[in-house]
Design an enzyme around this catalytic site. Sequence first.
Site, PDB file in Angstrom:
ATOM      1  N   CYS A 268       0.821  -1.198   0.000  1.00  0.00           N
ATOM      2  CA  CYS A 268       0.000   0.000   0.000  1.00  0.00           C
ATOM      3  C   CYS A 268       0.863   1.261   0.000  1.00  0.00           C
ATOM      4  O   CYS A 268       1.726   1.424   0.864  1.00  0.00           O
ATOM      5  CB  CYS A 268      -0.925   0.000   1.209  1.00  0.00           C
ATOM      6  SG  CYS A 268      -1.873   1.515   1.265  1.00  0.00           S
TER       7      CYS A 268
ATOM      8  N   HIS B  52       2.421  -6.585  -7.439  1.00  0.00           N
ATOM      9  CA  HIS B  52       1.914  -5.530  -8.325  1.00  0.00           C
ATOM     10  C   HIS B  52       3.147  -4.924  -9.010  1.00  0.00           C
ATOM     11  O   HIS B  52       4.047  -4.426  -8.322  1.00  0.00           O
ATOM     12  CB  HIS B  52       1.141  -4.501  -7.481  1.00  0.00           C
ATOM     13  CG  HIS B  52       0.669  -3.313  -8.269  1.00  0.00           C
ATOM     14  ND1 HIS B  52       0.135  -2.195  -7.691  1.00  0.00           N
ATOM     15  CD2 HIS B  52       0.634  -3.075  -9.606  1.00  0.00           C
ATOM     16  CE1 HIS B  52      -0.203  -1.321  -8.623  1.00  0.00           C
ATOM     17  NE2 HIS B  52       0.091  -1.830  -9.791  1.00  0.00           N
TER      18      HIS B  52
ATOM     19  N   ASN C  11       0.257  -9.159 -10.880  1.00  0.00           N
ATOM     20  CA  ASN C  11      -0.852  -8.204 -10.721  1.00  0.00           C
ATOM     21  C   ASN C  11      -0.514  -6.858 -11.353  1.00  0.00           C
ATOM     22  O   ASN C  11       0.621  -6.409 -11.320  1.00  0.00           O
ATOM     23  CB  ASN C  11      -1.136  -8.045  -9.213  1.00  0.00           C
ATOM     24  CG  ASN C  11      -2.069  -6.885  -8.893  1.00  0.00           C
ATOM     25  OD1 ASN C  11      -1.676  -5.932  -8.231  1.00  0.00           O
ATOM     26  ND2 ASN C  11      -3.299  -6.953  -9.365  1.00  0.00           N
TER      27      ASN C  11
HETATM   28  C1  LIG Z   1      -9.396   1.663  -4.911  1.00  0.00           C
HETATM   29  C2  LIG Z   1      -8.274   0.711  -4.671  1.00  0.00           C
HETATM   30  C3  LIG Z   1      -8.155   0.104  -3.437  1.00  0.00           C
HETATM   31  C4  LIG Z   1      -7.094  -0.781  -3.190  1.00  0.00           C
HETATM   32  N1  LIG Z   1      -7.016  -1.418  -1.976  1.00  0.00           N
HETATM   33  C5  LIG Z   1      -6.027  -2.314  -1.737  1.00  0.00           C
HETATM   34  C6  LIG Z   1      -5.961  -3.035  -0.513  1.00  0.00           C
HETATM   35  O1  LIG Z   1      -6.790  -2.888   0.386  1.00  0.00           O
HETATM   36  N2  LIG Z   1      -4.930  -3.906  -0.344  1.00  0.00           N
HETATM   37  C7  LIG Z   1      -3.979  -4.117  -1.314  1.00  0.00           C
HETATM   38  O2  LIG Z   1      -3.084  -4.936  -1.134  1.00  0.00           O
HETATM   39  N3  LIG Z   1      -4.050  -3.476  -2.488  1.00  0.00           N
HETATM   40  C8  LIG Z   1      -5.040  -2.587  -2.719  1.00  0.00           C
HETATM   41  N4  LIG Z   1      -5.120  -1.961  -3.939  1.00  0.00           N
HETATM   42  C9  LIG Z   1      -4.176  -2.360  -4.995  1.00  0.00           C
HETATM   43  C10 LIG Z   1      -4.776  -3.489  -5.856  1.00  0.00           C
HETATM   44  O3  LIG Z   1      -4.971  -4.668  -5.117  1.00  0.00           O
HETATM   45  C11 LIG Z   1      -3.885  -3.802  -7.065  1.00  0.00           C
HETATM   46  O4  LIG Z   1      -2.616  -4.168  -6.605  1.00  0.00           O
HETATM   47  C12 LIG Z   1      -3.755  -2.636  -8.018  1.00  0.00           C
HETATM   48  O5  LIG Z   1      -4.988  -1.968  -8.187  1.00  0.00           O
HETATM   49  C13 LIG Z   1      -3.241  -3.091  -9.390  1.00  0.00           C
HETATM   50  O6  LIG Z   1      -4.063  -4.081  -9.915  1.00  0.00           O
HETATM   51  P1  LIG Z   1      -5.277  -3.778 -10.961  1.00  0.00           P
HETATM   52  O7  LIG Z   1      -4.681  -2.993 -12.080  1.00  0.00           O
HETATM   53  O8  LIG Z   1      -5.749  -5.141 -11.365  1.00  0.00           O
HETATM   54  O9  LIG Z   1      -6.310  -2.982 -10.223  1.00  0.00           O
HETATM   55  C14 LIG Z   1      -6.139  -1.061  -4.194  1.00  0.00           C
HETATM   56  C15 LIG Z   1      -6.283  -0.443  -5.441  1.00  0.00           C
HETATM   57  C16 LIG Z   1      -7.331   0.419  -5.695  1.00  0.00           C
HETATM   58  C17 LIG Z   1      -7.463   1.035  -7.054  1.00  0.00           C
END
Ligand SMILES: Cc1cc2nc3c(=O)[nH]c(=O)nc-3n(C[C@H](O)[C@H](O)[C@H](O)COP(=O)(O)O)c2cc1C
Length: 354
Positions: A113, A182, A214
């Site tokens: 995060c 990520h 990811n």
């Molecule tokens: C609105 C939002 C909330 C997120 N909350 C978390 C979270 O609580 N824990 C976490 O590990 N990653 C969190 N992330 C990161 C996502 O899990 C992920 O790593 C990131 O969005 C990239 O993947 P994506 O492109 O598939 O969304 C969050 C991302 C977004 C956009």
Amino acid sequence: MTSAQLNLDESPIKIGTRLIPTRYFLAPLAGYTHLAFRRVIRELGGLGLATTDLVLASQLVAESQKSKKLIETTPDDTPLSIQIFSGVKAELVRAAKWLEDRGYASIDINMGCPMAKINGSGGGARLMCDTDGACASIGEVVNAVTVPVTVKMRLGWDRENLTAPVLAREFEKLGVAAITIHGRTRQQGFHGEVDREGIKAVVEAVENIPVVGNGDVRTLEDAHQMRAETGCQAVAIGRGAMLDPWIFAKLAQVATGETPTEPNADEQVNFLRRHFHYMTQQYDDYSCLLFRKFAGWYGLKLGIPDDLEDRLRRFESISEFDEIADQIRARHGEREATLPTALIKVPNGPVERW
Ligand SMILES: Cc1cc2nc3c(=O)[nH]c(=O)nc-3n(C[C@H](O)[C@H](O)[C@H](O)COP(=O)(O)O)c2cc1C
């Protein structure tokens, strides 16, 4: 290229002692991946592992109302992992034990995060800067429980500090069951491209445990390419699941050699209603506020007319939701905007902060 042409292994995958039915997981999205969303996505099929929103370890142990809501689950909400975070080792350990004692089957530790509030107290991506400290924390958590412990992280704090491969290898030695990565640094926030080479470096750094790739997976092709280019054994999809809730179902169809099918208008509107219905079971009238932010993600895929998407962003009662859903069904597809509103809003939306 299809999954078969790319020669991807589509068999169930083991994470520690757990067998996960598919290799396509739901990435945690704070404020979105509540029980209602997980249930409604699972109903469509194809989802492997889902993870809760991040929960502050100390609040979990203190049994705060907010954290109790975040870890609420139902028998159909499985396989599930609970994500915890803290900059304090003892709190992570206490929270992990607390979860195990209450029957939760796996624990994920947030080390990715980028939010200042969370990094400031040593949690989230900040843990990646102190490899010894991170290893000490993770090692103690793994030793404290018998359920699988996984870690979700970024590539590193910034381009000069790409600590993910080293950490992943050390975590594996400590007994971590899987790593989700990520493909961006903390400094990048959500900007720039996902670095698949960086994810590949993590895949190559570990010996046996699965690495879950990811970042920016929005289509079936993205998911397959992520696996083919990085060698990761599974993929976690976050925002892509809100833009297309059927993505897991379609990935599962492709995995068994079927042609992926798109939902029809009834299925789309039913999905919307069911998501809201599950949310009201948990949050009652407060669901109206919680549900509004899905409007901008769902609008395009669900064929929601622009004015009705706008109303969905502001509705105030359960009966108003029902009326809007009826209108969406009647006027399905009457939409002019060709982009999802949630993406247009960047960089002012929630995406910027994460
Ligand atoms: C609105 C939002 C909330 C997120 N909350 C978390 C979270 O609580 N824990 C976490 O590990 N990653 C969190 N992330 C990161 C996502 O899990 C992920 O790593 C990131 O969005 C990239 O993947 P994506 O492109 O598939 O969304 C969050 C991302 C977004 C956009």
